[in-house]
Design a protein around this motif. Structure first.
Motif, PDB file in Angstrom:
ATOM      1  N   LEU A 103     -82.480  60.201  25.776  1.00 32.78           N
ATOM      2  CA  LEU A 103     -81.374  60.924  26.399  1.00 32.78           C
ATOM      3  C   LEU A 103     -80.377  59.954  27.018  1.00 32.78           C
ATOM      4  O   LEU A 103     -80.771  58.998  27.693  1.00 32.78           O
ATOM      5  CB  LEU A 103     -81.920  61.852  27.498  1.00 32.78           C
ATOM      6  CG  LEU A 103     -80.914  62.512  28.433  1.00 32.78           C
ATOM      7  CD1 LEU A 103     -80.008  63.481  27.680  1.00 32.78           C
ATOM      8  CD2 LEU A 103     -81.635  63.226  29.582  1.00 32.78           C
ATOM      9  N   ILE A 104     -79.096  60.210  26.777  1.00 34.04           N
ATOM     10  CA  ILE A 104     -78.023  59.530  27.507  1.00 34.04           C
ATOM     11  C   ILE A 104     -77.224  60.581  28.267  1.00 34.04           C
ATOM     12  O   ILE A 104     -76.806  61.592  27.693  1.00 34.04           O
ATOM     13  CB  ILE A 104     -77.078  58.742  26.576  1.00 34.04           C
ATOM     14  CG1 ILE A 104     -77.812  57.557  25.956  1.00 34.04           C
ATOM     15  CG2 ILE A 104     -75.848  58.263  27.342  1.00 34.04           C
ATOM     16  CD1 ILE A 104     -76.945  56.709  25.024  1.00 34.04           C
ATOM     17  N   VAL A 105     -77.045  60.356  29.561  1.00 36.31           N
ATOM     18  CA  VAL A 105     -76.135  61.165  30.371  1.00 36.31           C
ATOM     19  C   VAL A 105     -74.900  60.296  30.591  1.00 36.31           C
ATOM     20  O   VAL A 105     -74.961  59.271  31.277  1.00 36.31           O
ATOM     21  CB  VAL A 105     -76.782  61.590  31.699  1.00 36.31           C
ATOM     22  CG1 VAL A 105     -75.772  62.324  32.571  1.00 36.31           C
ATOM     23  CG2 VAL A 105     -78.003  62.464  31.439  1.00 36.31           C
ATOM     24  N   ASP A 106     -73.802  60.704  29.980  1.00 32.10           N
ATOM     25  CA  ASP A 106     -72.622  59.852  29.888  1.00 32.10           C
ATOM     26  C   ASP A 106     -71.505  60.326  30.809  1.00 32.10           C
ATOM     27  O   ASP A 106     -70.952  61.409  30.635  1.00 32.10           O
ATOM     28  CB  ASP A 106     -72.120  59.835  28.436  1.00 32.10           C
ATOM     29  CG  ASP A 106     -70.932  58.899  28.245  1.00 32.10           C
ATOM     30  OD1 ASP A 106     -70.694  58.040  29.111  1.00 32.10           O
ATOM     31  OD2 ASP A 106     -70.249  59.032  27.206  1.00 32.10           O
ATOM     32  N   GLN A 107     -71.147  59.488  31.779  1.00 33.07           N
ATOM     33  CA  GLN A 107     -70.003  59.762  32.641  1.00 33.07           C
ATOM     34  C   GLN A 107     -68.804  58.901  32.283  1.00 33.07           C
ATOM     35  O   GLN A 107     -67.773  58.987  32.944  1.00 33.07           O
ATOM     36  CB  GLN A 107     -70.370  59.494  34.099  1.00 33.07           C
ATOM     37  CG  GLN A 107     -71.517  60.329  34.625  1.00 33.07           C
ATOM     38  CD  GLN A 107     -71.697  60.083  36.101  1.00 33.07           C
ATOM     39  OE1 GLN A 107     -71.100  60.766  36.925  1.00 33.07           O
ATOM     40  NE2 GLN A 107     -72.492  59.092  36.449  1.00 33.07           N
TER      41      GLN A 107
ATOM     42  N   LEU B 184     -88.864  55.504  31.011  1.00 28.24           N
ATOM     43  CA  LEU B 184     -87.951  54.377  31.165  1.00 28.24           C
ATOM     44  C   LEU B 184     -86.620  54.917  31.639  1.00 28.24           C
ATOM     45  O   LEU B 184     -86.060  55.830  31.018  1.00 28.24           O
ATOM     46  CB  LEU B 184     -87.767  53.633  29.832  1.00 28.24           C
ATOM     47  CG  LEU B 184     -86.713  52.507  29.847  1.00 28.24           C
ATOM     48  CD1 LEU B 184     -87.241  51.300  30.626  1.00 28.24           C
ATOM     49  CD2 LEU B 184     -86.337  52.105  28.418  1.00 28.24           C
ATOM     50  N   VAL B 185     -86.095  54.363  32.733  1.00 26.09           N
ATOM     51  CA  VAL B 185     -84.802  54.780  33.272  1.00 26.09           C
ATOM     52  C   VAL B 185     -83.860  53.581  33.230  1.00 26.09           C
ATOM     53  O   VAL B 185     -84.157  52.532  33.804  1.00 26.09           O
ATOM     54  CB  VAL B 185     -84.928  55.303  34.719  1.00 26.09           C
ATOM     55  CG1 VAL B 185     -83.556  55.692  35.265  1.00 26.09           C
ATOM     56  CG2 VAL B 185     -85.887  56.484  34.782  1.00 26.09           C
ATOM     57  N   VAL B 186     -82.750  53.735  32.527  1.00 26.13           N
ATOM     58  CA  VAL B 186     -81.740  52.691  32.405  1.00 26.13           C
ATOM     59  C   VAL B 186     -80.462  53.179  33.073  1.00 26.13           C
ATOM     60  O   VAL B 186     -80.065  54.340  32.907  1.00 26.13           O
ATOM     61  CB  VAL B 186     -81.452  52.354  30.925  1.00 26.13           C
ATOM     62  CG1 VAL B 186     -80.474  51.179  30.823  1.00 26.13           C
ATOM     63  CG2 VAL B 186     -82.739  52.054  30.172  1.00 26.13           C
ATOM     64  N   GLY B 187     -79.814  52.310  33.816  1.00 24.08           N
ATOM     65  CA  GLY B 187     -78.539  52.647  34.433  1.00 24.08           C
ATOM     66  C   GLY B 187     -77.488  51.624  34.073  1.00 24.08           C
ATOM     67  O   GLY B 187     -77.803  50.437  33.925  1.00 24.08           O
ATOM     68  N   SER B 188     -76.247  52.058  33.926  1.00 33.49           N
ATOM     69  CA  SER B 188     -75.164  51.114  33.636  1.00 33.49           C
ATOM     70  C   SER B 188     -74.169  51.061  34.782  1.00 33.49           C
ATOM     71  O   SER B 188     -73.920  52.060  35.466  1.00 33.49           O
ATOM     72  CB  SER B 188     -74.431  51.496  32.342  1.00 33.49           C
ATOM     73  OG  SER B 188     -73.461  52.499  32.572  1.00 33.49           O
TER      74      SER B 188
ATOM     75  N   GLY C  55     -74.174  59.504  39.672  1.00 31.51           N
ATOM     76  CA  GLY C  55     -75.012  58.647  38.840  1.00 31.51           C
ATOM     77  C   GLY C  55     -76.289  58.228  39.541  1.00 31.51           C
ATOM     78  O   GLY C  55     -77.376  58.233  38.944  1.00 31.51           O
ATOM     79  N   LEU C  56     -76.176  57.869  40.814  1.00 34.20           N
ATOM     80  CA  LEU C  56     -77.366  57.511  41.588  1.00 34.20           C
ATOM     81  C   LEU C  56     -78.327  58.690  41.690  1.00 34.20           C
ATOM     82  O   LEU C  56     -79.553  58.521  41.645  1.00 34.20           O
ATOM     83  CB  LEU C  56     -76.965  57.045  42.990  1.00 34.20           C
ATOM     84  CG  LEU C  56     -76.141  55.757  43.077  1.00 34.20           C
ATOM     85  CD1 LEU C  56     -75.720  55.491  44.520  1.00 34.20           C
ATOM     86  CD2 LEU C  56     -76.908  54.565  42.514  1.00 34.20           C
ATOM     87  N   MET C  57     -77.775  59.901  41.806  1.00 34.66           N
ATOM     88  CA  MET C  57     -78.628  61.081  41.847  1.00 34.66           C
ATOM     89  C   MET C  57     -79.306  61.303  40.499  1.00 34.66           C
ATOM     90  O   MET C  57     -80.484  61.688  40.436  1.00 34.66           O
ATOM     91  CB  MET C  57     -77.815  62.312  42.239  1.00 34.66           C
ATOM     92  CG  MET C  57     -78.645  63.597  42.344  1.00 34.66           C
ATOM     93  SD  MET C  57     -80.042  63.473  43.502  1.00 34.66           S
ATOM     94  CE  MET C  57     -79.154  63.417  45.069  1.00 34.66           C
TER      95      MET C  57
ATOM     96  N   LEU D 161     -80.835  56.975  29.698  1.00 31.85           N
ATOM     97  CA  LEU D 161     -79.788  56.056  30.134  1.00 31.85           C
ATOM     98  C   LEU D 161     -78.724  56.849  30.861  1.00 31.85           C
ATOM     99  O   LEU D 161     -78.213  57.845  30.338  1.00 31.85           O
ATOM    100  CB  LEU D 161     -79.165  55.342  28.925  1.00 31.85           C
ATOM    101  CG  LEU D 161     -77.807  54.646  29.146  1.00 31.85           C
ATOM    102  CD1 LEU D 161     -77.909  53.520  30.153  1.00 31.85           C
ATOM    103  CD2 LEU D 161     -77.237  54.147  27.817  1.00 31.85           C
ATOM    104  N   ILE D 162     -78.377  56.416  32.063  1.00 29.49           N
ATOM    105  CA  ILE D 162     -77.291  57.023  32.838  1.00 29.49           C
ATOM    106  C   ILE D 162     -76.090  56.093  32.767  1.00 29.49           C
ATOM    107  O   ILE D 162     -76.110  54.995  33.339  1.00 29.49           O
ATOM    108  CB  ILE D 162     -77.700  57.265  34.310  1.00 29.49           C
ATOM    109  CG1 ILE D 162     -79.051  57.981  34.402  1.00 29.49           C
ATOM    110  CG2 ILE D 162     -76.592  58.026  35.031  1.00 29.49           C
ATOM    111  CD1 ILE D 162     -79.092  59.339  33.752  1.00 29.49           C
ATOM    112  N   GLN D 163     -75.055  56.519  32.045  1.00 33.96           N
ATOM    113  CA  GLN D 163     -73.820  55.736  31.990  1.00 33.96           C
ATOM    114  C   GLN D 163     -72.992  56.040  33.245  1.00 33.96           C
ATOM    115  O   GLN D 163     -72.728  57.185  33.564  1.00 33.96           O
ATOM    116  CB  GLN D 163     -73.006  56.115  30.748  1.00 33.96           C
ATOM    117  CG  GLN D 163     -73.563  55.592  29.441  1.00 33.96           C
ATOM    118  CD  GLN D 163     -73.198  54.134  29.198  1.00 33.96           C
ATOM    119  OE1 GLN D 163     -72.936  53.374  30.140  1.00 33.96           O
ATOM    120  NE2 GLN D 163     -73.210  53.731  27.944  1.00 33.96           N
ATOM    121  N   GLY D 164     -72.582  54.981  33.946  1.00 35.89           N
ATOM    122  CA  GLY D 164     -71.865  55.158  35.206  1.00 35.89           C
ATOM    123  C   GLY D 164     -72.825  55.467  36.337  1.00 35.89           C
ATOM    124  O   GLY D 164     -72.570  56.337  37.171  1.00 35.89           O
TER     125      GLY D 164
END
Length: 322
Positions: A208-212, A163-167, A149-151, A140-143
């Motif tokens: 995994l969460i990558v949190d911005q 699975l790729v999740v975007g917020s 984030g797009l990258m 999950l990409i927060q932001g």
């Protein structure tokens, strides 16, 4: 030379002396520069690490040509087309360490190149190096609608995420995340987003969460991460202080990792750039990893470029050209 400088009355284009390269530095004739969120804060006088305040030449991302070499600079020559990151990017000339730049591919113009250095270095380090994403895992990409984030979405997809999740809290931008690799797009301002993620992962949560964002989503992130999962904290656009459920963090045995360039040594930054070159650079050259340009401004209109960023309606990068 012209530079965009924070002064006693705010940020403005000012004449300053051209810098001279020393040691491992190179002098770059800047042709285009990318705007980043941290730059917006610095236009208001906020510090970013050790940088900022009156007299600061702003900017941290650029593309151009090498115009001079320090006595210890290696691996590059005058005339090389390069892109990179570092302080004082918003100027006709800037300095960069010889290990903190990439060669610009021949199929890429200066405007396109100026969108990439910060996003590539930041998100390869977050998703791959610290996030340890493995093929088939969920992320999950927060932001996710920001440039970096797009990258992150694209790097996760390129590295084989299952699975790729975007917020994104903006409905229009959220609706476009699938163009950049998201299988699922969620609104992190909606309390129901955690349940959406759990449903998509059979109740387990993501690997995994990558949190911005941080702030109010910090404890929600814990609930959306699987047992023995990872959270990489990259940014704090939602706030640097908030409630954190320490019991949930412990119960799910989550590896919570903080990253920033602000406290890294130049040796550490060189290694990050080397890792990008070793791992994903062929995909950059093949245009498999790239960012959309929302709008290009002339350098003389860089103030308007920041007004456009502050309006927060853009998707992709805002670029100024010299």
């Amino acid at each position: 030379m012209k530079a965009y400088v924070y002064g006693a009355h705010g940020a403005a284009i000012t004449e300053v002396a051209r810098p001279a390269p020393k040691g491992t530095q190179v002098l770059v004739r800047v042709r285009a520069c990318g705007l980043n969120r941290a730059d917006l804060g610095m236009t208001r006088g906020h510090a970013h690490g050790n940088a900022g305040g009156v007299g600061t030449v702003l900017g941290m991302e650029w593309a151009g040509e090498i115009a001079g070499l320090g006595p210890e600079a290696k691996g590059v020559e005058v005339g090389d087309r390069v892109m990179g990151s570092g302080a004082a990017a918003f100027a006709e000339y800037t300095l960069a360490d010889h290990g903190r730049l990439f060669r610009t591919p021949s199929n890429m113009n200066f405007e396109e190149a100026a969108t990439l250095p910060v996003a590539l270095a930041t998100m390869h380090n977050a998703v791959v190096t610290n996030g340890a994403l493995q093929p088939g895992q969920s992320v999950l990409i927060q932001g996710a609608s920001s440039g970096v984030g797009l990258m992150a979405l694209q790097i996760a997809r390129f590295k084989g995420a299952g699975l790729v999740v975007g917020s994104s809290t903006d409905a229009v931008r959220r609706g476009r995340l699938k163009e950049f690799g998201a299988d699922l797009a969620v609104d992190s301002s909606d309390p129901g987003w955690v349940e959406q993620v759990l449903k998509a992962t059979n109740g387990d949560g993501v690997d995994l969460i990558v949190d911005q964002v941080s702030g109010k989503v910090a404890s929600q992130n814990l609930a959306a991460t699987r047992i023995k999962g990872r959270i990489v904290n990259v940014g704090r656009l939602g706030g640097a202080h908030a409630d954190f459920n320490f019991d949930l963090h412990a119960a799910r045995r989550i590896n919570y990792i903080g990253v920033t360039f602000r406290s890294r040594t130049i040796e550490e930054i060189r290694e990050i750039f080397d890792e990008v070159r070793r791992d994903i650079w062929p995909a950059v050259e093949a245009r498999k990893l790239q960012l959309p340009i929302d709008k290009v401004f002339a350098f003389d209109d860089i103030g308007k470029a920041f007004e456009h960023m502050e309006a927060n309606r853009h998707l992709g990068k805002i670029v100024a050209t010299l």
